[in-house]
Design an enzyme around this catalytic site. Structure first.
Site, PDB file in Angstrom:
ATOM      1  N   SER A  42       0.816  -1.219   0.000  1.00 12.43           N
ATOM      2  CA  SER A  42       0.000   0.000   0.000  1.00 12.43           C
ATOM      3  C   SER A  42       0.846   1.263   0.000  1.00 12.43           C
ATOM      4  CB  SER A  42      -0.949   0.044   1.210  1.00 12.43           C
ATOM      5  OG  SER A  42      -0.367   0.755   2.279  1.00 12.43           O
ATOM      6  N   VAL A  43       0.165   2.362  -0.315  1.00 15.66           N
ATOM      7  CA  VAL A  43       0.767   3.697  -0.322  1.00 15.66           C
ATOM      8  C   VAL A  43       1.352   4.057   1.044  1.00 15.66           C
ATOM      9  CG1 VAL A  43      -1.402   4.879   0.288  1.00 15.66           C
ATOM     10  CG2 VAL A  43       0.286   6.077  -1.108  1.00 15.66           C
ATOM     11  N   LYS A  44       0.831   3.424   2.111  1.00 14.89           N
ATOM     12  CA  LYS A  44       1.258   3.812   3.448  1.00 14.89           C
ATOM     13  C   LYS A  44       2.660   3.349   3.804  1.00 14.89           C
ATOM     14  CE  LYS A  44      -1.108   6.264   5.041  1.00 14.89           C
ATOM     15  NZ  LYS A  44      -2.311   6.628   5.747  1.00 14.89           N
ATOM     16  N   ASP A  45       3.249   2.476   2.997  1.00 14.08           N
ATOM     17  CA  ASP A  45       4.661   2.132   3.213  1.00 14.08           C
ATOM     18  C   ASP A  45       5.518   3.389   3.106  1.00 14.08           C
ATOM     19  OD1 ASP A  45       3.724  -0.436   3.301  1.00 14.08           O
ATOM     20  OD2 ASP A  45       4.708  -1.117   1.458  1.00 14.08           O
TER      21      ASP A  45
END
Ligand code: PMP
Length: 348
Positions: A42-45
């Site tokens: 995900s983008v949250k990495d």
């Protein structure tokens, strides 16, 4: 990728921009930026790495100090990866309603997950993380207000977009928002470097926090207090919390949002399923929702327009949710017919 990497953390970012071939209208070029290519899907990495390395640089995070954060899942999963690699203990607070595979994933990566009551919404899980940080002297990453979150997007996500569209047309950039980190970090760079690119924000129809134009109540320090008047619970896990975050509010205040589009849960799920079945792109509910917004943009865009849509995470995170409703475990009639069409290896 043409190189070796010194740790998994070096593989964060540089996600591919991919053209949509079967779902876009013929007179518009629609691209998606597929954030599920990040190591934990995900983008949250990006945020996880950005906030921790920033805290290491400033000294706010001490070696071996426990990290605590409230998250609907993807942030916790990204933080768990970064903490596993760097050796920090991690405690996550999370509303009990988010999907079970998210909890299990974080625990698999070595984090502790503390559940908070659904009735207290996002505020409950955030307050719990604050309480724990104060009591135990833990470091809180404060994803909803930490400037290292949008800064990392300005330094990576936005630069990747500038690089990939250098010398090319880019008329619209379409994104949802949770913390608003992606939105603030990318939108301000595009507004500066690609002023012709229109910024389009997608949000749940139940929670038209940006579209409503209504203000968020704030405390003396400018931090949001209580639930935003336009907010109602919505099915887009990872999108807007029950308040307008400071990062999202900053982007609204900058006056660089061209338009806000509202999306229904069924539209989001239909788009996620279509992306899987007709493009082979396997993504989650907010990706489907953002894509639904991008299709609306395409409908109104002048012929020849180029649109870029963010797809924040992988569909694998939603096996136990509505996204997979209607996907059976047992064989359908059509599948039984195929099985019966040859004589052997049948499960009659
Ligand atoms: N979609 C999903 C699935 C997410 O987990 C998040 C982050 N909570 C977002 C979208 C929004 O990203 P941001 O926090 O950068 O606004």
């Amino acid at each position: 990728m043409g190189r070796t990497f010194d740790s998994i953390l070096e593989t964060v970012g540089n996600t591919p921009v991919v053209r949509i071939n079967n779902l876009a209208p013929p007179d518009v070029t629609l691209y998606v930026k597929v954030e599920s290519f990040n190591p934990l899907g995900s983008v949250k990495d990006r945020l996880a790495l950005g906030v921790i390395e920033d805290a290491e640089r400033t000294g706010a995070l001490k070696p071996g100090q426990t990290i605590v954060e409230s998250t609907s899942g993807n942030t916790g999963i990204g933080l768990a990866m970064v903490c596993a690699q760097k050796g920090y203990p991690l405690v996550i607070t999370m509303t009990e309603t988010f999907s079970v595979e998210r909890r299990k994933l974080m625990r698999f990566l070595g984090a502790k997950v503390v559940l908070t009551p659904a009735a207290e919404r996002s505020t409950g899980m955030i307050e719990k993380a604050k309480e724990l940080a104060e009591r135990h002297g833990w470091f809180m990453t404060r994803q909803f207000e930490n400037e290292a979150n949008p800064d990392y997007h300005s330094a990576t996500t936005a630069q990747e977009i500038l690089r990939d569209f250098e010398g090319e047309r880019l008329d619209y950039w379409v994104s949802g928002y949770g913390t608003g980190g992606t939105l603030k970090g990318v939108a301000r760079v595009l507004a500066d470097r690609r002023p012709d690119t229109k910024i389009v924000v997608c949000e749940a129809v139940e929670a038209p926090v940006v579209s409503s134009g209504l203000p968020q109540e704030k405390d003396a320090d400018g931090f949001p207090v209580g639930t935003h008047p336009a907010y109602n619970p919505h099915p887009m896990q990872g999108w807007g919390p029950n308040f307008m975050s400071r990062l999202t509010g900053d982007t609204v205040d900058m006056g660089i949002i061209h338009k806000a589009v509202t999306i229904t849960g069924p539209q989001a799920i239909a788009c996620s399923q279509d992306l899987a079945k007709k493009e082979g792109i396997f993504v989650g509910i907010t990706s489907g929702a953002t894509f639904a917004g991008a299709l609306k943009v395409c409908e109104e865009a002048p012929s020849g327009s180029v649109v870029l849509c963010m797809l924040p995470d992988t569909g694998e995170r939603y096996l136990s949710t509505d996204l997979f409703d209607g996907v059976p475990e047992v064989m359908s009639d059509a599948e039984r017919e195929i099985a019966a069409s040859t004589p052997n290896h049948r499960l009659d």
